[in-house]
Design a protein around this motif. Sequence first.
Motif, PDB file in Angstrom:
ATOM      1  N   ILE A 202       0.874  -1.168   0.026  1.00 11.12           N
ATOM      2  CA  ILE A 202       0.085   0.144  -0.075  1.00 11.12           C
ATOM      3  C   ILE A 202       0.951   1.290   0.043  1.00 11.12           C
ATOM      4  O   ILE A 202       1.683   1.592   0.876  1.00 11.12           O
ATOM      5  N   PRO A 203       0.907   2.148  -1.031  1.00 16.07           N
ATOM      6  CA  PRO A 203       1.857   3.268  -1.172  1.00 16.07           C
ATOM      7  C   PRO A 203       1.424   4.148   0.064  1.00 16.07           C
ATOM      8  O   PRO A 203      -0.069   4.371   0.640  1.00 16.07           O
ATOM      9  N   GLY A 204       2.281   5.029   0.390  1.00 15.10           N
ATOM     10  CA  GLY A 204       1.911   6.116   1.604  1.00 15.10           C
ATOM     11  C   GLY A 204       0.608   6.840   1.567  1.00 15.10           C
ATOM     12  O   GLY A 204      -0.238   7.049   2.541  1.00 15.10           O
ATOM     13  N   PRO A 205       0.356   7.599   0.284  1.00 13.90           N
ATOM     14  CA  PRO A 205      -0.977   8.269   0.366  1.00 13.90           C
ATOM     15  C   PRO A 205      -2.031   7.637   0.452  1.00 13.90           C
ATOM     16  O   PRO A 205      -3.252   8.063   1.172  1.00 13.90           O
ATOM     17  N   VAL A 206      -2.203   6.255  -0.056  1.00 21.21           N
ATOM     18  CA  VAL A 206      -3.163   5.429  -0.089  1.00 21.21           C
ATOM     19  C   VAL A 206      -3.647   4.972   1.519  1.00 21.21           C
ATOM     20  O   VAL A 206      -4.697   4.962   2.085  1.00 21.21           O
ATOM     21  N   LEU A 207      -2.268   4.631   2.186  1.00 22.52           N
ATOM     22  CA  LEU A 207      -2.460   4.344   3.575  1.00 22.52           C
ATOM     23  C   LEU A 207      -3.050   5.630   4.266  1.00 22.52           C
ATOM     24  O   LEU A 207      -3.778   5.180   5.099  1.00 22.52           O
ATOM     25  N   THR A 208      -2.524   6.546   4.270  1.00 19.43           N
ATOM     26  CA  THR A 208      -3.261   7.876   4.823  1.00 19.43           C
ATOM     27  C   THR A 208      -4.694   8.096   4.592  1.00 19.43           C
ATOM     28  O   THR A 208      -5.477   8.205   5.515  1.00 19.43           O
ATOM     29  N   THR A 209      -5.170   7.841   3.371  1.00 21.34           N
ATOM     30  CA  THR A 209      -6.641   7.820   2.850  1.00 21.34           C
ATOM     31  C   THR A 209      -7.217   6.830   3.846  1.00 21.34           C
ATOM     32  O   THR A 209      -8.550   6.929   4.407  1.00 21.34           O
ATOM     33  N   MET A 210      -6.779   5.555   3.795  1.00 24.73           N
ATOM     34  CA  MET A 210      -7.238   4.292   4.513  1.00 24.73           C
ATOM     35  C   MET A 210      -7.493   4.928   6.022  1.00 24.73           C
ATOM     36  O   MET A 210      -8.489   4.266   6.350  1.00 24.73           O
ATOM     37  N   GLY A 211      -6.390   5.158   6.552  1.00 25.87           N
ATOM     38  CA  GLY A 211      -6.573   5.826   8.063  1.00 25.87           C
ATOM     39  C   GLY A 211      -7.709   6.816   8.221  1.00 25.87           C
ATOM     40  O   GLY A 211      -8.490   6.667   9.085  1.00 25.87           O
ATOM     41  N   VAL A 212      -7.928   7.788   7.233  1.00 24.38           N
ATOM     42  CA  VAL A 212      -8.957   8.712   7.381  1.00 24.38           C
ATOM     43  C   VAL A 212     -10.312   8.024   7.284  1.00 24.38           C
ATOM     44  O   VAL A 212     -11.418   8.164   8.168  1.00 24.38           O
ATOM     45  N   VAL A 213     -10.463   7.296   6.175  1.00 23.98           N
ATOM     46  CA  VAL A 213     -11.591   6.637   6.105  1.00 23.98           C
ATOM     47  C   VAL A 213     -12.089   5.518   7.333  1.00 23.98           C
ATOM     48  O   VAL A 213     -13.219   5.750   7.688  1.00 23.98           O
ATOM     49  N   ALA A 214     -11.226   5.096   7.839  1.00 17.61           N
ATOM     50  CA  ALA A 214     -11.266   4.017   8.785  1.00 17.61           C
ATOM     51  C   ALA A 214     -11.766   4.697  10.137  1.00 17.61           C
ATOM     52  O   ALA A 214     -12.741   3.909  10.668  1.00 17.61           O
ATOM     53  N   LYS A 215     -11.353   5.916  10.528  1.00 20.59           N
ATOM     54  CA  LYS A 215     -12.174   6.668  11.421  1.00 20.59           C
ATOM     55  C   LYS A 215     -13.452   7.074  11.298  1.00 20.59           C
ATOM     56  O   LYS A 215     -14.213   7.409  12.108  1.00 20.59           O
ATOM     57  N   ARG A 216     -13.892   7.239   9.884  1.00 19.26           N
ATOM     58  CA  ARG A 216     -15.292   7.859   9.707  1.00 19.26           C
ATOM     59  C   ARG A 216     -16.278   6.686   9.535  1.00 19.26           C
ATOM     60  O   ARG A 216     -17.624   7.042   9.759  1.00 19.26           O
ATOM     61  N   ILE A 217     -15.862   5.581   8.964  1.00 15.63           N
ATOM     62  CA  ILE A 217     -16.842   4.359   8.762  1.00 15.63           C
ATOM     63  C   ILE A 217     -16.979   3.725  10.177  1.00 15.63           C
ATOM     64  O   ILE A 217     -16.195   3.981  11.019  1.00 15.63           O
ATOM     65  N   PRO A 218     -17.958   3.013  10.199  1.00 14.21           N
ATOM     66  CA  PRO A 218     -18.267   2.318  11.472  1.00 14.21           C
ATOM     67  C   PRO A 218     -17.425   1.144  11.823  1.00 14.21           C
ATOM     68  O   PRO A 218     -16.716   0.723  10.854  1.00 14.21           O
ATOM     69  N   ASN A 219     -16.907   1.296  13.040  1.00 13.61           N
ATOM     70  CA  ASN A 219     -15.733   0.151  13.481  1.00 13.61           C
ATOM     71  C   ASN A 219     -16.044  -1.345  13.212  1.00 13.61           C
ATOM     72  O   ASN A 219     -17.163  -1.520  13.116  1.00 13.61           O
ATOM     73  N   PHE A 220     -15.072  -1.854  12.550  1.00 10.14           N
ATOM     74  CA  PHE A 220     -15.370  -3.473  12.706  1.00 10.14           C
ATOM     75  C   PHE A 220     -14.266  -4.254  12.851  1.00 10.14           C
ATOM     76  O   PHE A 220     -13.020  -3.288  12.987  1.00 10.14           O
ATOM     77  N   TYR A 221     -14.158  -5.309  13.194  1.00  9.56           N
ATOM     78  CA  TYR A 221     -12.917  -6.307  13.619  1.00  9.56           C
ATOM     79  C   TYR A 221     -12.394  -7.034  12.546  1.00  9.56           C
ATOM     80  O   TYR A 221     -13.124  -7.649  11.776  1.00  9.56           O
ATOM     81  N   VAL A 222     -11.090  -7.254  12.691  1.00  8.93           N
ATOM     82  CA  VAL A 222     -10.240  -8.011  11.497  1.00  8.93           C
ATOM     83  C   VAL A 222      -9.452  -9.011  12.462  1.00  8.93           C
ATOM     84  O   VAL A 222      -8.706  -8.823  13.490  1.00  8.93           O
ATOM     85  N   TRP A 223      -9.644 -10.237  11.976  1.00  9.23           N
ATOM     86  CA  TRP A 223      -8.911 -11.433  12.858  1.00  9.23           C
ATOM     87  C   TRP A 223      -7.260 -11.121  12.129  1.00  9.23           C
ATOM     88  O   TRP A 223      -7.010 -10.953  11.086  1.00  9.23           O
ATOM     89  N   TRP A 224      -6.496 -11.186  13.300  1.00  5.60           N
ATOM     90  CA  TRP A 224      -4.883 -11.458  12.519  1.00  5.60           C
ATOM     91  C   TRP A 224      -4.795 -12.641  12.093  1.00  5.60           C
ATOM     92  O   TRP A 224      -3.695 -12.553  11.083  1.00  5.60           O
ATOM     93  N   ASN A 225      -5.386 -13.828  12.277  1.00  2.43           N
ATOM     94  CA  ASN A 225      -5.432 -14.993  11.299  1.00  2.43           C
ATOM     95  C   ASN A 225      -6.745 -15.544  11.316  1.00  2.43           C
ATOM     96  O   ASN A 225      -7.367 -16.085  12.177  1.00  2.43           O
ATOM     97  N   SER A 226      -7.190 -15.534  10.096  1.00  2.00           N
ATOM     98  CA  SER A 226      -8.646 -15.687   9.682  1.00  2.00           C
ATOM     99  C   SER A 226      -8.808 -17.413   9.788  1.00  2.00           C
ATOM    100  O   SER A 226      -9.850 -17.862  10.008  1.00  2.00           O
ATOM    101  N   GLU A 227      -7.762 -18.220   9.932  1.00  2.00           N
ATOM    102  CA  GLU A 227      -7.924 -19.642  10.138  1.00  2.00           C
ATOM    103  C   GLU A 227      -8.246 -19.919  11.517  1.00  2.00           C
ATOM    104  O   GLU A 227      -8.904 -20.575  12.169  1.00  2.00           O
ATOM    105  N   LEU A 228      -7.089 -19.387  12.300  1.00  2.00           N
ATOM    106  CA  LEU A 228      -6.942 -19.476  13.948  1.00  2.00           C
ATOM    107  C   LEU A 228      -8.161 -18.904  14.565  1.00  2.00           C
ATOM    108  O   LEU A 228      -8.687 -19.213  15.630  1.00  2.00           O
TER     109      LEU A 228
END
Length: 288
Positions: free
Chosen positions: A151-177
């Motif tokens: 992920i390029p830096g500018p895209v990562l920045t945008t993702m961080g901004v968007v992540a704070k504005r949309i409803p929170n959700f959870y992501v497994w560190w390991n989707s199998e375990l």
Amino acid sequence: MNDDRYSESMRVAGTLQELDGPNVNPLCHTRIYSHGKRVKRSLVLLHGFTNCPQQFDELGRQFHERGWNVVIPRYPRHGYTDRLNPSMAGLRVDHLLAVANRAAVVGAGLGERLTVAGLSLGAILAGYLAETREDVERAVLIAPMLGLKPIPGPVLTTMGVVAKRIPNFYVWWNSELKERLGPPYGYPRFATHAYAALFDAGRILVKSARSERPKARSIAVVTNAAEPRLDNRFTYRLIDSWREHGADVETFEFPASDALSHDLIDPGNAAQNIEYVYPIVTRLIEGA
């Protein structure tokens, strides 16, 4: 004078320990390993995202045995006994910076020469303290989580901004375990709002490093060429920024052939090789 400073530091340390309520796993309580007086060297160890002070406990004890006073603070909303608790979504960057600063105040009072070191998120916070605090003699950043592949830096920045504005959700560190992922004191998933706070801290550090020289006298940065997700190029740019301002930055990279995981520190990590890693990290923390 030293006695007064030591006493005040222990008072502040007590305010960190008071945050460890009944919902916190006893293994995750803030650690203060003290010799009962101000000593020559002190160490603040800053754990990784979704982990807790237990991650650094073994290394901290080793430095305490060497005569150092050691502080390992717990971050807000980390280390709860309920590893699937929803409170992580409320984590904000100012919470992280506040705890890091308070731990540095404690460390500076416990030792004449303060070193701060951290892993991943903790490395970002160690870098922030190096950038902003004159009472930090040395900072050691271990695998700072400044960017992700691919992920390029500018895209990562945008993702961080968007992540704070949309409803929170959870992501497994390991989707199998999923919830079976260890260690048993770390969280097996992360909140997207909390992940945004992590990258907010990284952006604050990077922006500051581009504009001014860090206040710490020396810095060491450890990277891992076998990183599965982290993009070391962001870390290399941080090093370049510091060096452009005349900072003393030592570097060490574990080669890809070592096949180390991102968490280089926690003995509870099944993929760990602390017999190999700890002597190197210890040397870098001790410095010249």
